[in-house]
Each structure stands twice: as structure tokens, then as C-alpha cells.
Design an enzyme around this catalytic site. Structure first.
Site, PDB file in Angstrom:
ATOM      1  CG  HIS A 139      -0.578   4.326   4.504  1.00 58.87           C
ATOM      2  ND1 HIS A 139      -1.035   3.935   5.750  1.00 58.87           N
ATOM      3  CD2 HIS A 139      -0.143   3.199   3.893  1.00 58.87           C
ATOM      4  CE1 HIS A 139      -0.875   2.632   5.884  1.00 58.87           C
ATOM      5  NE2 HIS A 139      -0.339   2.145   4.771  1.00 58.87           N
ATOM      6  CD  GLN A 178      -3.914  -0.349   4.365  1.00 59.55           C
ATOM      7  OE1 GLN A 178      -4.977  -0.308   4.967  1.00 59.55           O
ATOM      8  NE2 GLN A 178      -3.381  -1.488   3.961  1.00 59.55           N
ATOM      9  CB  CYS A 227      -0.938   0.004   1.200  1.00 56.94           C
ATOM     10  SG  CYS A 227      -0.138  -0.444   2.729  1.00 56.94           S
TER      11      CYS A 227
HETATM   12  C1  2RA Z   1       1.000  -1.732   6.567  1.00 56.36           C
HETATM   13  N1  2RA Z   1       1.758  -2.020   4.285  1.00 56.36           N
HETATM   14  O1  2RA Z   1       0.528  -0.614   6.375  1.00 56.36           O
HETATM   15  C2  2RA Z   1       1.172  -2.688   5.422  1.00 56.36           C
HETATM   16  C3  2RA Z   1      -0.133  -3.315   5.069  1.00 56.36           C
HETATM   17  N2  2RA Z   1       0.014  -4.368   4.163  1.00 56.36           N
HETATM   18  O2  2RA Z   1       1.326  -2.127   7.666  1.00 56.36           O
END
Ligand code: 2RA
Length: 369
Positions: free
Chosen positions: A247, A352, A134
Site C-alpha cells: 500500500h 500489506q 493494514c
Molecule cells: C484491503 N484493508 O486492503 C483491506 C485488507 N484487509 O482491502
């Protein structure tokens, strides 16, 4: 007449988002099979005016499946992905299990659709396509349009990652801890073994021998594979922050050549003055990366929205992008720390669960039709 679709891990956060995205985009499936662990088998799921029963994932789950969307963790993908491929399904895998395997396409549809290698339902029986991590997807949705205009030679990323990346249980625990802390109670720490509410910490992924954690090395390795450039320099620091499902990422880019000053640079070199001693004085042409050009490129980029209002200090936020498809970019500015201004700093936010996982996977599935 459309494809038969199976969702593996349907009860998880991404699994649920698969259903939302398939519905939002009117994905033309002929039939839909919801698969999960034995523990969840038998549950009823109402979806699109119908009631589905969750079925237990077994080796026989893929006999009549054209497209299988996986998001049930790496071990499930490793165990059942190849079985599904052998049965002729095209697997779109959201786990990290196969991303760096040679020959497995690692695809962001707006960025490198050519990596799909012409795989289509009906044309090719059995294939596996990997969904990038992500934080990689969200970063590259903004960085790639710029990279296409002026080759990026180095990228420095700092991420501020949401709870959803650690699954729905982490979102629930963040909410619980927030209430507990406000009520003066000790926080319940089952997921991360430390307080998460009103705190932040280095990403919970295992730390490797080089001192980077797995999340950071995914950003490094996946960027090189997606850009098909083993020389681009990438470094990342991934942090878990108390935000629910989007994110945020600070991205610094160094370009091989200026976005739109190349002609000035070349011209200035040709018109070098000579000083009294006859030596050439390299005129330091204004080779800055034009912020305006960068802004125009990003405004035109698919799946990207620019939120960059300096006057009102309005820039991307996780809440503003949550549950939305587009990645938001702002804080677009020349990097004052780089010689000749061959640099750009940007700030990116993206959901995300959606663009970071489920939407990207469904967009890959759309390219299979
Ligand atoms: C996280 N990228 O955000 C990972 C999720 N697959 O922890």
C-alpha cells in the site's frame, strides 16, 4: 518449551505470510498446527524441513493451543475466536471482527505495546488481541512517532491500496487482466466486476450512510483507539490501485503545537511589540514544523525507513517495500496550506501482507512470550 501455535487460514495470502514470518524470526514454537477449511484439509505443506498436513478447522482444534493466529475472514473469527479463547488460547485476530470491541487490545507493537495489557502465554489463559487494518498500521507506523513529539489534532489520509488487500485471488486476477488487456482481449472481471488493470477505483469495501466506505471508517476509528484519543480528527479516502502487495498512503498531519518551534512561539508572544496605538501586535513567530526534526524522528522510529531524496526525486514506492518488514516514508515537507505552518505532509509505503498483517500479528505474538 515454547508455545504451541495454530494458524487459522493457513492457505490464504496472510496465512502463508505467517509461515514466512515465523520462520524469518525464528519464532520459538513448540508445535505448529495448520488449520483451514474442509476444502483445504489434507493438503501437505512443506515447512522448515518438515511436512505438515493441513487440518480442518473445528471447535476441537484449540484444545492444546497457546497462541492462535487468525486470518480467515471476519465470520470465521467470530465463530471460532471465542471458542479458542474459551479453550485457553490467546488469539491474535487479523480480521476486523473484534477491533472496536471495548477491552480488546488493538495493537501495533512499535506504536502502542502498552495496550497488550500484560497478556502473556502461561500468565493468562484465554484472551483475544486484534490486529489493526493494514492501511491503519502502515499509516500509523509513520504518523505516531511524530504524534508523540507534537500532538496531532487532525490527519488526512489518501490511500493507494494493493490487490493483496483483497486476497490472493485479486492478485491473480490483476495479473490475468494485465495479460488479457495487452493481448487485446476483454478483461476477466470476477473479483471487482470492473477492469482493474491499467485502472484504479474507489476501494471495494461497502459504502456507509455517511458516504465513507468501511475501509475509510476503519482508519478513522482505529486511529482513535490506538492513539487513545477520541478527539483527533481523521478523514480518509481509500483507493484500490493496480499494484500487487504494498500500500501507498499520502498523509497530511496538523499539529497542536510546533514540533520544535514551541520555545520561539512562546518567546515571541512574550516579546510582542506594541504599535503606535499601543495595541499588541502578535508577532507571527516562525512556528513551522521543522522538516529536519520530522526527518530525524522518523529515521529513529522503529520499523520505519526514510527514503526522501529530493535531488534524485527518489521517494518510497510499493515495489521497493514489497516483502520487506519496514514501512518507508518520504516527501517529508511542511504543509504550506496551514496557518503558522503547523502541518506536515508525508508519503508512506508498506507491504500489506507483511507489516500490514502477518508481521504485525507475529510481533504481537512475540510480546506474549
Ligand atoms: C484491503 N484493508 O486492503 C483491506 C485488507 N484487509 O482491502
Amino acid at each position: 518449551s515454547g508455545p504451541s501455535v495454530a494458524i487459522v487460514g493457513v492457505t490464504g495470502a496472510v496465512g502463508q505470510e505467517f509461515l514466512s514470518v515465523l520462520s524469518d524470526r525464528d519464532f520459538p514454537y513448540r508445535s505448529l498446527k495448520l488449520l483451514a477449511s474442509k476444502r483445504s484439509a489434507g493438503k501437505s505443506v512443506s515447512y522448515q524441513d518438515r511436512t505438515f498436513t493441513v487440518q480442518e478447522l473445528t471447535a476441537d482444534s484449540f484444545d492444546d493451543v497457546d497462541i492462535a493466529l487468525f486470518s480467515a475472514g471476519g465470520s470465521i473469527s467470530k465463530q471460532f475466536g471465542p471458542i479458542a479463547v474459551d479453550k485457553g488460547a490467546i488469539v491474535v485476530d487479523n480480521s476486523s471482527a473484534f477491533r472496536m470491541v471495548d477491552g480488546v487490545p488493538l495493537v501495533i507493537p512499535e506504536v502502542n505495546p502498552e495496550a497488550m495489557d500484560g497478556i502473556k502465554v502461561g500468565k493468562k489463559k484465554g484472551a483475544l488481541i486484534a490486529n489493526p487494518n493494514c492501511s491503519t498500521i502502515i499509516c500509523l507506523m509513520a504518523a505516531t512517532p511524530l504524534h508523540r513529539h507534537a500532538k496531532v489534532t487532525r490527519m488526512v489520509v489518501s490511500t493507494y491500496q494493493a490487490a493483496s488487500g483483497a486476497a490472493a485471488a485479486a492478485m491473480h486476477e490483476l495479473e490475468l487482466q494485465t495479460r488479457e488487456v495487452l493481448e487485446g482481449k476483454p478483461p476477466t472481471c470476477n473479483i471487482f466486476k470492473q477492469q482493474y488493470a491499467f485502472n484504479l477505483f474507489s476501494h471495494n469495501a461497502p459504502v456507509l450512510g455517511n458516504g465513507y466506505n468501511e475501509e475509510e471508517m476503519k482508519m478513522v476509528k482505529e486511529t482513535r483507539k490506538i492513539w487513545n484519543d477520541m478527539n483527533v480528527k481523521v478523514t480518509a479516502t481509500c483507493i484500490r490501485v493496480p499494484v500487487m502487495r504494498a500500500h501507498a498512503e499520502s498523509v497530511n498531519l496538523q499539529f497542536e503545537k510546533p514540533l520544535d518551534e514551541l520555545s520561539i512561539l512562546e518567546k515571541s508572544r512574550a516579546d510582542c511589540n506594541r504599535d503606535m496605538r499601543g495595541s499588541v501586535i502578535q508577532i507571527e513567530a516562525k512556528t513551522g514544523i521543522s522538516e529536519d526534526t520530522a526527518r530525524e524522528i522518523l529515521k529513529a522510529a522503529p520499523g520505519v525507513v526514510v527514503i526522501d531524496d529530493r535531488t534524485s526525486n527518489h521517494f518510497p514506492t510499493p515495489l521497493e517495500v514489497s516483502s520487506k518488514d519496514d514501512v518507508a516514508v518520504g516527501r517529508i515537507r511542511q504543509d504550506v496550506s496551514q496557518e503558522g505552518n503547523h502541518g506536515l505532509d508525508i508519503f508512506v509505503c508498506g507491504d500489506q501482507v507483511r507489516k500490514g498483517a502477518a508481521l504485525n500479528a507475529v510481533q504481537i505474538a512475540e510480546l506474549l512470550l
